[in-house]
Design an enzyme around this catalytic site. Structure first.
Site, PDB file in Angstrom:
ATOM      1  N   LEU A 102     -39.630 -54.967 -56.110  1.00 44.69           N
ATOM      2  CA  LEU A 102     -38.474 -54.855 -56.503  1.00 44.69           C
ATOM      3  C   LEU A 102     -38.454 -55.647 -58.172  1.00 44.69           C
ATOM      4  CD1 LEU A 102     -36.788 -56.295 -53.848  1.00 44.69           C
ATOM      5  CD2 LEU A 102     -36.801 -53.977 -54.436  1.00 44.69           C
ATOM      6  N   ASP A 103     -37.349 -54.864 -58.679  1.00 48.86           N
ATOM      7  CA  ASP A 103     -37.396 -54.764 -60.120  1.00 48.86           C
ATOM      8  C   ASP A 103     -36.911 -56.767 -60.585  1.00 48.86           C
ATOM      9  OD1 ASP A 103     -37.423 -52.973 -61.072  1.00 48.86           O
ATOM     10  OD2 ASP A 103     -35.239 -52.123 -60.512  1.00 48.86           O
ATOM     11  N   ILE A 104     -37.264 -57.459 -61.581  1.00 45.54           N
ATOM     12  CA  ILE A 104     -36.551 -58.479 -61.810  1.00 45.54           C
ATOM     13  C   ILE A 104     -35.823 -58.877 -60.949  1.00 45.54           C
ATOM     14  CG2 ILE A 104     -36.086 -58.140 -64.120  1.00 45.54           C
ATOM     15  CD1 ILE A 104     -37.716 -61.558 -63.910  1.00 45.54           C
TER      16      ILE A 104
END
Ligand code: URA
Length: 242
Positions: A102-104
């Site tokens: 998952l993106d930051i």
């Protein structure tokens, strides 16, 4: 596996501490006192006890994390906190890894496991495992966008264009006053920034993203951001059958 590894992975301490336990003659394998840390045991068939307590060794661990923003889905990073940093030391012993990324700035469901086979299955586009996201978007999402998502969207990775698999876009709410929308998106792949890039392709900007489910496994609504818990047997089966 080696007895000292089994004991260390079961939370009885470091290999050094485990060696001390063995020296105390309180570790038994099949009712026989063992002091040698190097002997091999079969966790399936051998009974290991420490001070009379049976050690229930599990080869695989499975956790559900509600990933907060600001944490990256990697096993190590020199700058940012990783999702593994959120685990208690005893839950890291068996070296779980995040299933996908998952993106930051993305929140929500992230599975952590050391079951490589399951990870591979869940991430392989061949298996068409649905990942469902909730998104807040700048721009008014239209029925035309829903159609475009269903047909797949052309994205470019490393100068090579490809068509995404069909994706489901569900409009929950469009707010003319603020010019924003709330939607759900279901995708089968996990390309880099996929939801954000698909939205950008229809002229919208994702301003908040949260993963709600993976296959049949849903994010536990009781799980606070940054918290995690072991998956239940039923949930593990759900993932296996996804
Ligand atoms: N799609 C994105 O754009 N970001 C994520 O973190 C997951 C899916």
């Amino acid at each position: 596996m080696r007895l000292d590894k089994l004991l260390a992975h079961s939370g009885l301490g470091t290999r050094k501490e485990v060696k001390k336990l063995l020296k105390k003659k309180i570790v038994e394998v099949n009712d026989e006192i063992i002091v040698d840390p190097k002997i091999h045991v079969d966790p399936e068939t051998d009974t290991v006890t420490v001070g009379g307590e049976i050690i229930d060794y599990q080869e695989f661990v499975y956790f559900m994390l509600n990933k907060p923003q600001g944490v990256i889905s990697a096993t190590e990073d020199h700058v940012h906190e990783t999702v593994l940093d959120l685990l208690e030391p005893q839950d890291s012993l068996q070296e779980p890894h995040p299933v996908g990324r998952l993106d930051i700035d993305t929140e929500g469901l992230l599975v952590l496991t050391n079951d490589g086979k399951l990870t591979h299955r869940l991430l392989s586009p061949k298996h068409h495992v649905n990942k469902k996201y909730f998104a807040e978007v700048e721009g008014l999402v239209t029925e035309e966008d829903v159609k475009t998502f269903k047909e797949g969207i052309t994205l470019t990775d490393d100068h090579e264009s490809f068509l995404t698999m069909p994706a489901e876009l569900i409009i929950l709410e469009t707010d003319e006053a603020s010019g924003t929308s709330r939607v759900e998106v279901i995708i089968q792949e996990g390309k880099f920034h996929q939801v954000k890039r698909m939205m950008a392709a229809v002229g919208k900007t994702v301003i908040y993203l949260k993963r709600l489910s993976m296959g049949d496994l849903k994010l536990d609504p009781q799980l606070e951001l940054g918290s995690y818990r072991p998956l239940t047997d039923k949930e593990i089966d759900m993932l296996r059958n996804s």
